[in-house]
Design a protein around this motif. Structure first.
Motif, PDB file in Angstrom:
ATOM      1  N   THR A  36      -7.369   7.414  -2.520  1.00 45.27           N
ATOM      2  CA  THR A  36      -7.456   6.563  -1.343  1.00 45.27           C
ATOM      3  C   THR A  36      -7.739   5.136  -1.784  1.00 45.27           C
ATOM      4  O   THR A  36      -8.696   4.885  -2.517  1.00 45.27           O
ATOM      5  N   VAL A  37      -6.904   4.212  -1.321  1.00 39.94           N
ATOM      6  CA  VAL A  37      -7.050   2.800  -1.660  1.00 39.94           C
ATOM      7  C   VAL A  37      -7.914   2.104  -0.616  1.00 39.94           C
ATOM      8  O   VAL A  37      -8.746   1.262  -0.934  1.00 39.94           O
ATOM      9  N   ILE A  38      -7.713   2.443   0.654  1.00 39.15           N
ATOM     10  CA  ILE A  38      -8.515   1.926   1.759  1.00 39.15           C
ATOM     11  C   ILE A  38      -8.904   3.127   2.612  1.00 39.15           C
ATOM     12  O   ILE A  38      -8.075   3.970   2.919  1.00 39.15           O
ATOM     13  N   ARG A  39     -10.170   3.185   2.983  1.00 42.86           N
ATOM     14  CA  ARG A  39     -10.662   4.298   3.806  1.00 42.86           C
ATOM     15  C   ARG A  39     -10.936   3.795   5.225  1.00 42.86           C
ATOM     16  O   ARG A  39     -11.535   2.731   5.402  1.00 42.86           O
ATOM     17  N   GLU A  52       4.814  -0.529  -8.507  1.00 43.29           N
ATOM     18  CA  GLU A  52       5.437   0.787  -8.697  1.00 43.29           C
ATOM     19  C   GLU A  52       4.678   1.809  -7.880  1.00 43.29           C
ATOM     20  O   GLU A  52       3.455   1.791  -7.826  1.00 43.29           O
ATOM     21  N   GLY A  53       5.432   2.701  -7.208  1.00 39.40           N
ATOM     22  CA  GLY A  53       4.802   3.794  -6.483  1.00 39.40           C
ATOM     23  C   GLY A  53       5.027   3.740  -4.986  1.00 39.40           C
ATOM     24  O   GLY A  53       5.716   2.863  -4.468  1.00 39.40           O
ATOM     25  N   VAL A  54       4.417   4.714  -4.302  1.00 39.99           N
ATOM     26  CA  VAL A  54       4.534   4.859  -2.848  1.00 39.99           C
ATOM     27  C   VAL A  54       3.143   5.133  -2.289  1.00 39.99           C
ATOM     28  O   VAL A  54       2.412   5.982  -2.798  1.00 39.99           O
ATOM     29  N   LEU A  55       2.801   4.417  -1.218  1.00 37.54           N
ATOM     30  CA  LEU A  55       1.550   4.635  -0.501  1.00 37.54           C
ATOM     31  C   LEU A  55       1.852   4.852   0.972  1.00 37.54           C
ATOM     32  O   LEU A  55       2.921   4.480   1.444  1.00 37.54           O
ATOM     33  N   ARG A  56       0.905   5.460   1.674  1.00 36.37           N
ATOM     34  CA  ARG A  56       1.044   5.616   3.119  1.00 36.37           C
ATOM     35  C   ARG A  56      -0.196   5.064   3.792  1.00 36.37           C
ATOM     36  O   ARG A  56      -1.305   5.187   3.279  1.00 36.37           O
ATOM     37  N   ALA A  57       0.008   4.433   4.953  1.00 36.45           N
ATOM     38  CA  ALA A  57      -1.091   4.023   5.820  1.00 36.45           C
ATOM     39  C   ALA A  57      -1.098   5.012   6.967  1.00 36.45           C
ATOM     40  O   ALA A  57      -0.067   5.246   7.600  1.00 36.45           O
ATOM     41  N   TYR A  58      -2.256   5.611   7.245  1.00 35.34           N
ATOM     42  CA  TYR A  58      -2.307   6.657   8.260  1.00 35.34           C
ATOM     43  C   TYR A  58      -3.629   6.623   9.020  1.00 35.34           C
ATOM     44  O   TYR A  58      -4.622   6.066   8.553  1.00 35.34           O
ATOM     45  N   SER A  59      -3.597   7.229  10.189  1.00 32.16           N
ATOM     46  CA  SER A  59      -4.819   7.423  10.964  1.00 32.16           C
ATOM     47  C   SER A  59      -5.008   8.925  11.151  1.00 32.16           C
ATOM     48  O   SER A  59      -4.046   9.692  11.058  1.00 32.16           O
ATOM     49  N   SER A  60      -6.242   9.299  11.420  1.00 33.77           N
ATOM     50  CA  SER A  60      -6.568  10.715  11.625  1.00 33.77           C
ATOM     51  C   SER A  60      -7.251  10.887  12.969  1.00 33.77           C
ATOM     52  O   SER A  60      -8.092  10.083  13.351  1.00 33.77           O
ATOM     53  N   SER A  61      -6.886  11.967  13.668  1.00 33.02           N
ATOM     54  CA  SER A  61      -7.545  12.277  14.933  1.00 33.02           C
ATOM     55  C   SER A  61      -8.885  12.957  14.649  1.00 33.02           C
ATOM     56  O   SER A  61      -9.157  13.368  13.519  1.00 33.02           O
ATOM     57  N   GLN A  95      -3.369   5.802   1.258  1.00 26.43           N
ATOM     58  CA  GLN A  95      -3.428   6.774   0.175  1.00 26.43           C
ATOM     59  C   GLN A  95      -2.171   6.662  -0.679  1.00 26.43           C
ATOM     60  O   GLN A  95      -1.065   6.480  -0.153  1.00 26.43           O
ATOM     61  N   ALA A  96      -2.347   6.805  -1.981  1.00 26.24           N
ATOM     62  CA  ALA A  96      -1.211   6.823  -2.902  1.00 26.24           C
ATOM     63  C   ALA A  96      -0.529   8.185  -2.833  1.00 26.24           C
ATOM     64  O   ALA A  96      -1.178   9.212  -3.014  1.00 26.24           O
TER      65      ALA A  96
END
Length: 192
Positions: A36-39, A52-61, A95-96
Motif C-alpha cells: 500500500t502506497v497510500i492508506r 514502471e508498474g501498475v497501481l490502483r486507487a480504490y475505496s472500501s465499504s 496499492q501496487a
C-alpha cells in the motif's frame, strides 16, 4: 529527455531551469506487489510518477467490498488531488498491483516552485484540467453507458492492462461482477 520531463513538456514547454528544478524535487521509490502506497484515512502530501508498474486507487465499504476508482500505469503523474488541495485525509487507498518503480515529490515543494516558474504553474493547471475531464467523463460513463461500452472505454484508456492485472480488478472498476465481465469478453470474442 527522460519520461517525466516528456510528460511535463507535453503539458507546457518548460525552460531548462524550470524543468531541472521540477525534476530535482523527485526521488526514486520502489514498491513491492501488494504494498500500500497510500492508506485511506491517512494524510497524503506527495505526488507520484510511475516509471514502471501498475497501481490502483480504490475505496472500501464498511462491509469490505472494494471499488477501483483508477489505475496508474507507466508515465502517469498522479496524486490524491482533493486530499492534496484540502489537507484532508485521503478517502482512497493506493496499492501496487505489480512491482513498481516510482518517482515521488512533496506536493508543497512542487507548488512552491510555481512562484518562481510560471510555466510550472501552467503545467499544474493543465494537469488539473486533464484530471477534471477524465473524472467527468468517467462519472458520465458510469451513468449513461452499459457495461459493454464501459469495458470498451477501459480498453481504450488502458491498452494492454487487462493482460497485467486480475480480471476482478477490472470488473470492480467497471462497476460489474467478474462473471458479468467474463460474459462481456466472451460475446466480444465471438466471430461476427
Amino acid at each position: 529527455m527522460n519520461p517525466l520531463q516528456q510528460v511535463l513538456t507535453k503539458l507546457t514547454p518548460q525552460p531548462a531551469e524550470a524543468a531541472e528544478a521540477f525534476l530535482a524535487a523527485f526521488r526514486e521509490q520502489t514498491v513491492a506487489k501488494g504494498e500500500t502506497v497510500i492508506r485511506a484515512g491517512a494524510q497524503t502530501r506527495q505526488i507520484f510518477f510511475v516509471e514502471e508498474g501498475v497501481l490502483r486507487a480504490y475505496s472500501s465499504s464498511a462491509e469490505g467490498a472494494e471499488y477501483n476508482k483508477a489505475f496508474f500505469v507507466e508515465h502517469d503523474l498522479w496524486g490524491i488531488y482533493y486530499a492534496l488541495l484540502t489537507g484532508q485525509p485521503s478517502h482512497l487507498s493506493v496499492q501496487a498491483l505489480t512491482p513498481c518503480r516510482l518517482l515521488v515529490a512533496d506536493y508543497k515543494l512542487i507548488t512552491d516552485l510555481y512562484g518562481k516558474y510560471p510555466t510550472l504553474e501552467r503545467a499544474g493547471r493543465r494537469m488539473a484540467e486533464e484530471l477534471f475531464v477524465l473524472k467527468e467523463q468517467r462519472e458520465i460513463d458510469l451513468v449513461m453507458l452499459d457495461a459493454t461500452a464501459r469495458y470498451a472505454n477501459f480498453q481504450r484508456l488502458y491498452p494492454g492492462l487487462e493482460q497485467r492485472i486480475p480480471q476482478y480488478h477490472i470488473a470492480s472498476h467497471l462497476g460489474i461482477t467478474p462473471t458479468q465481465l467474463s460474459r462481456i469478453r466472451a460475446v466480444i470474442s465471438l466471430p461476427m
